[in-house]
Design a protein around this motif. Structure first.
Motif, PDB file in Angstrom:
ATOM      1  N   UNK A  12      -8.927  -4.107   2.568  1.00 36.68           N
ATOM      2  CA  UNK A  12      -7.718  -4.134   1.880  1.00 36.68           C
ATOM      3  C   UNK A  12      -7.500  -5.249   0.730  1.00 36.68           C
ATOM      4  N   UNK A  13      -8.053  -6.412   0.963  1.00 29.03           N
ATOM      5  CA  UNK A  13      -8.253  -7.664   0.200  1.00 29.03           C
ATOM      6  C   UNK A  13      -9.132  -7.367  -0.909  1.00 29.03           C
ATOM      7  N   UNK A  14     -10.026  -6.723  -0.787  1.00 30.35           N
ATOM      8  CA  UNK A  14     -11.141  -6.385  -1.795  1.00 30.35           C
ATOM      9  C   UNK A  14     -10.667  -5.222  -2.801  1.00 30.35           C
ATOM     10  N   UNK A  15      -9.963  -4.197  -2.050  1.00 28.92           N
ATOM     11  CA  UNK A  15      -9.119  -3.376  -2.929  1.00 28.92           C
ATOM     12  C   UNK A  15      -8.058  -3.846  -3.948  1.00 28.92           C
ATOM     13  N   UNK A  16      -7.420  -4.972  -3.506  1.00 31.29           N
ATOM     14  CA  UNK A  16      -6.206  -5.512  -4.255  1.00 31.29           C
ATOM     15  C   UNK A  16      -7.070  -6.329  -5.339  1.00 31.29           C
ATOM     16  N   UNK A  17      -8.223  -6.946  -4.991  1.00 33.14           N
ATOM     17  CA  UNK A  17      -8.678  -7.751  -5.952  1.00 33.14           C
ATOM     18  C   UNK A  17      -9.515  -6.552  -7.059  1.00 33.14           C
ATOM     19  N   UNK A  18     -10.012  -5.615  -6.818  1.00 30.37           N
ATOM     20  CA  UNK A  18     -10.310  -4.520  -7.753  1.00 30.37           C
ATOM     21  C   UNK A  18      -9.399  -4.048  -8.641  1.00 30.37           C
ATOM     22  N   UNK A  19      -8.225  -3.976  -7.989  1.00 32.51           N
ATOM     23  CA  UNK A  19      -7.022  -3.221  -8.825  1.00 32.51           C
ATOM     24  C   UNK A  19      -6.580  -4.583  -9.537  1.00 32.51           C
ATOM     25  N   UNK A  56       1.342  -2.998  -4.239  1.00 37.02           N
ATOM     26  CA  UNK A  56       2.480  -3.057  -3.333  1.00 37.02           C
ATOM     27  C   UNK A  56       2.202  -2.327  -2.121  1.00 37.02           C
ATOM     28  N   UNK A  57       1.722  -1.251  -2.022  1.00 36.44           N
ATOM     29  CA  UNK A  57       1.298  -0.578  -0.867  1.00 36.44           C
ATOM     30  C   UNK A  57       0.327  -1.263   0.061  1.00 36.44           C
ATOM     31  N   UNK A  58      -0.811  -1.793  -0.806  1.00 39.47           N
ATOM     32  CA  UNK A  58      -1.653  -2.568  -0.049  1.00 39.47           C
ATOM     33  C   UNK A  58      -1.085  -3.902   0.642  1.00 39.47           C
ATOM     34  N   UNK A  59      -0.116  -4.593   0.042  1.00 38.15           N
ATOM     35  CA  UNK A  59       0.491  -5.572   0.599  1.00 38.15           C
ATOM     36  C   UNK A  59       1.356  -5.028   1.862  1.00 38.15           C
ATOM     37  N   UNK A  60       2.037  -4.000   1.667  1.00 41.66           N
ATOM     38  CA  UNK A  60       2.754  -3.381   2.797  1.00 41.66           C
ATOM     39  C   UNK A  60       1.970  -3.073   4.123  1.00 41.66           C
ATOM     40  N   UNK A  61       0.745  -2.769   3.782  1.00 40.43           N
ATOM     41  CA  UNK A  61      -0.221  -2.434   4.901  1.00 40.43           C
ATOM     42  C   UNK A  61      -0.708  -3.603   5.532  1.00 40.43           C
ATOM     43  N   UNK A  62      -0.575  -4.747   4.906  1.00 40.25           N
ATOM     44  CA  UNK A  62      -1.117  -6.257   5.620  1.00 40.25           C
ATOM     45  C   UNK A  62       0.071  -6.576   6.667  1.00 40.25           C
ATOM     46  N   UNK A  63       1.253  -6.117   6.484  1.00 41.79           N
ATOM     47  CA  UNK A  63       2.282  -6.621   7.563  1.00 41.79           C
ATOM     48  C   UNK A  63       2.186  -6.195   8.944  1.00 41.79           C
TER      49      UNK A  63
END
Length: 63
Positions: A12-19, A56-63
């Motif tokens: 999730x963190x890697x995908x967020x960084x790539x985005x 934002x979806x990735x952030x929601x997935x972190x909860x």
């Protein structure tokens, strides 16, 4: 030899960084005379909006 698979949080963190990297590219400056057409500008804007939604979806997935 065993390789450890990444956790969901790692991915999730890697995908967020790539985005974020893709978002930065779409905001980049360009050489004079090579700027986007109106259609290309609109497509880049839409892509940045979709990237923001994906982040934002990735952030929601972190909860």
């Amino acid at each position: 030899m065993s390789t450890e698979l990444p956790t969901f949080e790692d991915m999730r963190r890697r995908a967020h960084r790539l985005l974020g990297d893709a978002e930065d590219e779409l905001r980049s400056d360009w050489r004079s005379g090579t700027g986007p057409t109106r259609e290309q500008s609109q497509a880049a804007l839409e892509a940045r909006q979709l990237i923001a939604q994906a982040k934002a979806a990735l952030d929601r997935a972190a909860r």
